[in-house]
Design an enzyme around this catalytic site. Sequence first.
Site, PDB file in Angstrom:
ATOM      1  CB  CYS A 417      -1.429   1.277  -8.167  1.00  0.00           C
ATOM      2  SG  CYS A 417      -2.846   0.206  -8.501  1.00  0.00           S
ATOM      3  CG  HIS A 461      -4.628   4.047  -6.861  1.00  0.00           C
ATOM      4  ND1 HIS A 461      -3.629   3.781  -7.757  1.00  0.00           N
ATOM      5  CD2 HIS A 461      -4.101   4.962  -5.987  1.00  0.00           C
ATOM      6  CE1 HIS A 461      -2.558   4.498  -7.476  1.00  0.00           C
ATOM      7  NE2 HIS A 461      -2.820   5.214  -6.402  1.00  0.00           N
ATOM      8  CG  ASP A 477      -0.547   7.198  -4.727  1.00  0.00           C
ATOM      9  OD1 ASP A 477       0.041   6.164  -5.078  1.00  0.00           O
ATOM     10  OD2 ASP A 477      -1.601   7.581  -5.256  1.00  0.00           O
TER      11      ASP A 477
END
Length: 676
Positions: A417, A461, A477
């Site tokens: 991520c 994250h 995202d």
Amino acid sequence: MKGRLLRYTREQQDTLLLLLAALAVLVPHTQHLPWWISLTIAATLLWRTLLTCAGWRLPPIWLLLPIALAAMAGVRAEFHSWLGRDSGVAMLTLLLGFKTLEMHARRDVMVVIFLCHFVLLSNYFYNQSMLMALHTVLALVLILTAQLSFQYGAQQPALRQRMTLVLRLLLFAAPLALLLFLGFPRISGPLWGLPGASAAGSSGLSDSMAPGSIAALARSDALAFRVRFEGAHPSPSQLYWRSIVLGDYDGRRWTRVAAKPAWQRADIDIATRGPALPYELTLEVQQHRYLPALELSGPQLQLPGHAVRDTDEMEFLTTSAPSERLRYRSSAWLDYRLQDGASRATLQRWLELPAGFNPRTLALAAGLSADHAATPVLVQRLLRTLGTGGYSYTLEPPLLGRHAVDEFLFDSKAGFCEHYAGAFVFALRAMGVPARVVTGYQGGELNPIDGMLSVRQSDAHAWAEYWQAGSGWLRADPTAAVAPQRLQGATPADASQQGATPLLQALRGEAATLLATLHFQLAAVNSQWNQWVLDYSPERQQALLQSAAQTAAQTAAQPQRLIQTWQTWGFGAGALGAAMLLCGLLWWRRQRQRDPLQQLYQQFCRQQARHGFVRAPQEGPQDYALRLRTRPSSAAQQAALQEFLKLYSRLRYGADRPESRTASLAMLRKLLVLCR
């Protein structure tokens, strides 16, 4: 096993019991001690056990002293200090192991027992779980039983009776311990906040991020925080727990933008739609000051005992890193609009890029924005590029060089991520779109038993925020464009299930369901333990005492209510007193009915039964004595057997005076020891 123990003397049996108690105390420390210390302690206890079983002499001081000094030097070399939590616990455990090798007198035995208590307490420096509390009770039973064994004189009860007595003592002490737990003044901060303990709680997050600088991302199952929602739970795709916002990029690392002074800050422009979602969050011990909160929470957090401030980036932080578990309440809006009227000067710092880095990404951004499309179109183009460009989500990305974003987007195409969020923000800024990186947690595991949501370090994250005119800051995202299962909280299917038969799949499914149920049950119990035991802070103690005082004052101010309260409590106390009196009378009557002579005879029969000579119900003392003549025993034991039964018969069926009966009972107890 029992026959082997009977061959040892009483001193050997008591020593082995004490060594077992020391082993029970030391076992949990093997999880955090260096391997050589655990091995040294195990060798020391094994050495002492062999010496006890063989009946050999203990090693001399000239042999133990160099070993102990070498171990202390090893502690110094391992921890670079003799002070602090870890080094202190290491020396304490080694001291306990070495002390067992010089137990020459009862004073040395008491020192070992007291060391066992200290080492048992030091386990809570590392683990305060409910299982550790259970282990403490079991280890305490062994320690106190060993201590009790060394306190007896010539006549010692059986091991089972000694353990029963210890359990009764612990039950008697439990109400006092509970009273001290509730009412004794509590210190501010945990007991384990000692020098060298700062690394005990790690959040897995920091105020900087360097994509590609880590060869492998270790997934940790350590708990980060628990959440209880008041109402319906959000969907997994809405569970973004905001913690730290990063905006400065030096070509390698993302860091926080310098905070504005308080006098330069303006009110944060937030527009919310729909009802607020209240929740309560219990945060585990961490190293930094930032408090995770569901996006978008605020503008304030309720954290008693701590000063909490917020930033323009909707971060929440304390004045200093807390050294204890925190519990705070807040409300979140899932539909919001953040700073939609921000000025160009305010947005300028979210457009800055270092010169001389990632030329290929700059060219890609120029191509995507050549037609000067609107911000939503540019964001979708970039997400589509990531989703269709052959990128993969991996926890073991390759190391990247100087042009980290270029190498990730055009060469390796594999990352986690942090790679995707950093590259996404860099490309958006190159297209003239204000953007920043947000780090925190995403998702969580919902426990259907108690409704608690557990968020672990493996849920850490990073995602992106970009600014759009008229809409403010919006979440994007980029990881979800590559690995949507990461956003949904799903895990890859079990490959072993695919080729299995339906019956095997059903069996595996039932086993998985059972294990999941047990897992959630244990998590629910552990959550209650954390809330009612570990989270019993000074503030909660004061609130409890104040509530009790207010209740007492309100009751005293209302005579009728006071009378009703006294009647209720008086009836309850009377019923409890009557029940206790009845139990006491029954116990006293039972004690009076128990004949000490018959008790000694029953102990004698149980003793002989262990040797294979069980007394028949119709067999009298004389017949039993004739049959016991065939028991393999020494002359002294055989004489004691016959003398015991002869004296018992005279006391049981004769007419001795009370004073002679007392002396005879004492003689029977001595003979009982010789008959073993």
